[in-house]
Design an enzyme around this catalytic site. Structure first.
Site, PDB file in Angstrom:
ATOM      1  N   LEU A   1      28.312  62.569  30.721  1.00 58.68           N
ATOM      2  CA  LEU A   1      27.684  63.604  31.591  1.00 58.68           C
ATOM      3  C   LEU A   1      28.373  63.240  32.928  1.00 58.68           C
ATOM      4  O   LEU A   1      28.704  64.253  33.901  1.00 58.68           O
ATOM      5  CB  LEU A   1      26.314  63.501  31.777  1.00 58.68           C
ATOM      6  CG  LEU A   1      25.546  64.016  30.346  1.00 58.68           C
ATOM      7  CD1 LEU A   1      23.785  63.679  30.670  1.00 58.68           C
ATOM      8  CD2 LEU A   1      25.876  65.385  30.019  1.00 58.68           C
ATOM      9  N   GLY A   2      28.578  61.979  33.288  1.00 57.86           N
ATOM     10  CA  GLY A   2      29.181  61.677  34.628  1.00 57.86           C
ATOM     11  C   GLY A   2      29.265  60.283  34.673  1.00 57.86           C
ATOM     12  O   GLY A   2      28.944  59.197  34.098  1.00 57.86           O
TER      13      GLY A   2
ATOM     14  N   GLY B   1      27.596  55.035  40.755  1.00 57.07           N
ATOM     15  CA  GLY B   1      27.510  53.703  41.097  1.00 57.07           C
ATOM     16  C   GLY B   1      26.954  52.680  40.024  1.00 57.07           C
ATOM     17  O   GLY B   1      27.248  51.694  39.807  1.00 57.07           O
ATOM     18  N   PHE B   2      25.855  53.075  39.335  1.00 56.58           N
ATOM     19  CA  PHE B   2      25.183  52.322  38.237  1.00 56.58           C
ATOM     20  C   PHE B   2      26.077  52.202  37.105  1.00 56.58           C
ATOM     21  O   PHE B   2      26.107  51.147  36.474  1.00 56.58           O
ATOM     22  CB  PHE B   2      24.012  53.008  38.084  1.00 56.58           C
ATOM     23  CG  PHE B   2      22.808  52.065  37.198  1.00 56.58           C
ATOM     24  CD1 PHE B   2      21.920  51.572  37.559  1.00 56.58           C
ATOM     25  CD2 PHE B   2      23.139  52.278  35.663  1.00 56.58           C
ATOM     26  CE1 PHE B   2      21.120  50.522  36.713  1.00 56.58           C
ATOM     27  CE2 PHE B   2      22.320  51.441  34.744  1.00 56.58           C
ATOM     28  CZ  PHE B   2      21.388  50.694  35.165  1.00 56.58           C
ATOM     29  N   GLY B   3      26.807  53.321  36.637  1.00 54.35           N
ATOM     30  CA  GLY B   3      27.393  53.379  35.766  1.00 54.35           C
ATOM     31  C   GLY B   3      27.644  54.711  34.972  1.00 54.35           C
ATOM     32  O   GLY B   3      27.069  55.447  35.663  1.00 54.35           O
TER      33      GLY B   3
ATOM     34  N   VAL C   1      26.985  57.916  32.467  1.00 51.50           N
ATOM     35  CA  VAL C   1      25.734  58.517  31.759  1.00 51.50           C
ATOM     36  C   VAL C   1      25.918  59.058  30.703  1.00 51.50           C
ATOM     37  O   VAL C   1      27.106  60.112  30.710  1.00 51.50           O
ATOM     38  CB  VAL C   1      24.863  59.364  33.012  1.00 51.50           C
ATOM     39  CG1 VAL C   1      23.753  59.989  32.280  1.00 51.50           C
ATOM     40  CG2 VAL C   1      24.671  58.650  34.109  1.00 51.50           C
TER      41      VAL C   1
ATOM     42  N   LYS D   1      21.459  56.331  30.968  1.00 48.57           N
ATOM     43  CA  LYS D   1      22.353  55.548  32.128  1.00 48.57           C
ATOM     44  C   LYS D   1      22.753  54.129  31.726  1.00 48.57           C
ATOM     45  O   LYS D   1      21.730  53.364  31.456  1.00 48.57           O
ATOM     46  CB  LYS D   1      21.453  55.520  33.287  1.00 48.57           C
ATOM     47  CG  LYS D   1      22.137  55.046  34.598  1.00 48.57           C
ATOM     48  CD  LYS D   1      21.231  54.888  35.769  1.00 48.57           C
ATOM     49  CE  LYS D   1      20.786  56.109  36.163  1.00 48.57           C
ATOM     50  NZ  LYS D   1      20.088  55.950  37.692  1.00 48.57           N
TER      51      LYS D   1
ATOM     52  N   ASP E   1      17.783  57.359  49.176  1.00 47.48           N
ATOM     53  CA  ASP E   1      19.260  57.820  48.977  1.00 47.48           C
ATOM     54  C   ASP E   1      18.865  59.242  48.374  1.00 47.48           C
ATOM     55  O   ASP E   1      19.610  59.765  47.357  1.00 47.48           O
ATOM     56  CB  ASP E   1      19.821  56.998  47.564  1.00 47.48           C
ATOM     57  CG  ASP E   1      21.281  57.117  47.621  1.00 47.48           C
ATOM     58  OD1 ASP E   1      21.965  57.768  48.742  1.00 47.48           O
ATOM     59  OD2 ASP E   1      21.920  57.073  46.563  1.00 47.48           O
TER      60      ASP E   1
END
Length: 426
Positions: free
Chosen positions: A114-115, A118-120, A122, A136, A233
């Site tokens: 999906l995208g 910053g976390f990683g 998805v 995620k 954020d």
């Protein structure tokens, strides 16, 4: 590859144990002719199966060791410890095993991605019961880490509100760290309001409902939840939309909690996204509920105008979106800010009121900004008079760079508008 519990076939249970071997029909015919050959074949086949299992285990062990070395001293090397900590915090959240998530996402296929944030990455997934999920997955190169992962689990699991994204569980296994969310079919808000083709799909009524929904979600975080939470954020890509276009705030990886009578805090490591951070937070590291109010004000003006605050350009001046909006309002031309791609609103006065509320939220000094309880009241009422907003913080975005360059604290900002999985919604 052997994924189940190992069974020692040298130790037979009291009632015996059946071993099923798959072989060619020709071999089976030959074995029928000789009982001795059958025994030999069984022994050889069992040995081969056991040997392959041991080789698979050895290969997996070597791979895991290699992954551990690659990650170095990352806290993620001890997932069991974090799992214990989650349990200590009495988080009633289901755990998912790696194989279940891998099967749901078709082994993390690019077609299901999906995208990336910053976390990683998805991924969209579908469980065996037919439920759609969003996964995620923490990246090895993530600018965020296990602390953000742990923080998000602890916070979201204890929050229940229709305007907050719902977390379904987590997975800590095989050096993998993953969060499992409800899937949001309409993805994230930024994909609509900043895209000329998609923006026509959300009319004025839907946009105003989205603003109200975000405000109510923030009010819950600041006042009505068991914890007083500062999101830190809030932005368009962190607002997800369900099938009915209802907004849900997501991504609590860098959120902070306040206890007792605490109303503000400070940090030497500023994290967030340019264009949404309040002046006192970006420059001095001071954050409070008014920091989120500022971000909310930016978001309101972006929703109304269909323009991004960061990178906004105008042929008549060098102001950013906040400065442009305030200039138009001060000159009595606030209606020129409205997104022309969706036509004129049926209630222009209500939209102009939303603009004024947004400008009140982005004022330079935090004490001049309303709290979210007052924001919800101002947005819900059409009759109460509103105070006159003062010049917004970061009236011209170039001030942000100049003042940050002289700041003594460590500044770690995200230069893009996408963090933690937010190119598309989950």
């Amino acid at each position: 590859m052997w994924f189940s519990d190992l069974v020692d076939i040298r130790i037979a249970p009291t009632n015996g144990q059946d071993l099923y071997l798959r072989m060619a029909a020709s071999e089976l015919a030959m074995m029928r002719d000789s009982g001795t050959k059958r025994k030999i074949a069984v022994v050889i086949s069992a040995s081969v199966v056991l040997g392959m299992a041991l080789l698979g285990l050895a290969s997996r062990f070597i791979t895991c060791r290699a992954r551990s070395k690659q990650r170095g001293n990352m806290e993620n090397n001890q997932p069991e410890n974090y799992s214990d900590e989650i349990q200590k915090n009495e988080v009633e959240l289901p755990t998912f095993d790696f194989l279940t998530i891998a099967a749901a996402t078709n082994n993390f296929s690019l077609d299901n991605k999906l995208g990336q944030g910053g976390f990683g990455p998805v991924y969209k997934g579908k469980l065996f019961n037919g439920s759609e999920i969003a996964v995620k997955r923490l990246s090895k190169k993530s600018i965020q880490g296990i602390n953000e992962f742990y923080n998000e689990i602890i916070l979201i699991a204890k929050l229940q509100h229709r305007n907050l994204v719902n977390i379904l569980g987590y997975c800590i296994e095989r050096q993998e760290t993953m969060l499992i969310y409800e899937y949001m079919p309409n993805k994230s808000l930024d994909l609509f309001i900043f895209d000329q083709a998609q923006s026509t799909l959300i009319n004025w009524e839907k946009r105003l409902n989205i603003v109200i929904g975000i405000a109510q979600g923030l009010l819950y975080l600041h006042r009505d939840s068991r914890l007083r939470i500062i999101h830190r954020d809030l932005k368009a890509s962190n607002v997800l939309l369900d099938s009915a276009m209802n907004p849900k705030i997501s991504d609590f990886g860098i959120a902070k909690t306040f206890g007792g009578d605490q109303t503000e805090g400070s940090t030497e490591k500023v994290v967030g996204t340019y264009g949404y951070m309040s002046p006192e937070y970006a420059i001095e590291g001071l954050f409070s509920v008014k920091s989120d109010v500022y971000s909310f004000g930016v978001l309101v003006l972006e929703i109304v105008s269909g323009k991004k605050n960061r990178g906004f350009e105008h042929h008549d001046h060098d102001l950013n979106l906040l400065g442009h909006a305030w200039k138009l309002w001060d000159e009595g031309k606030a209606s020129e800010l409205l997104d022309a791609s969706i036509g004129d609103p049926s209630q222009t006065s209500k939209v102009l009121r939303y603009i004024q509320v947004g400008l009140l939220c982005v004022q330079q000094r935090p004490e001049g900004r309303p709290n979210m309880a007052n924001v919800v009241l101002m947005l819900s009422s059409d009759s109460a008079s509103l105070p006159r907003p003062k010049q917004p913080g970061f009236f011209n975005e170039r001030n942000l760079v100049e003042e940050n360059s002289s700041s003594s604290g460590e500044i770690r900002l995200c230069s893009n508008d996408i963090t933690v999985t937010d190119i598309q919604g989950r």
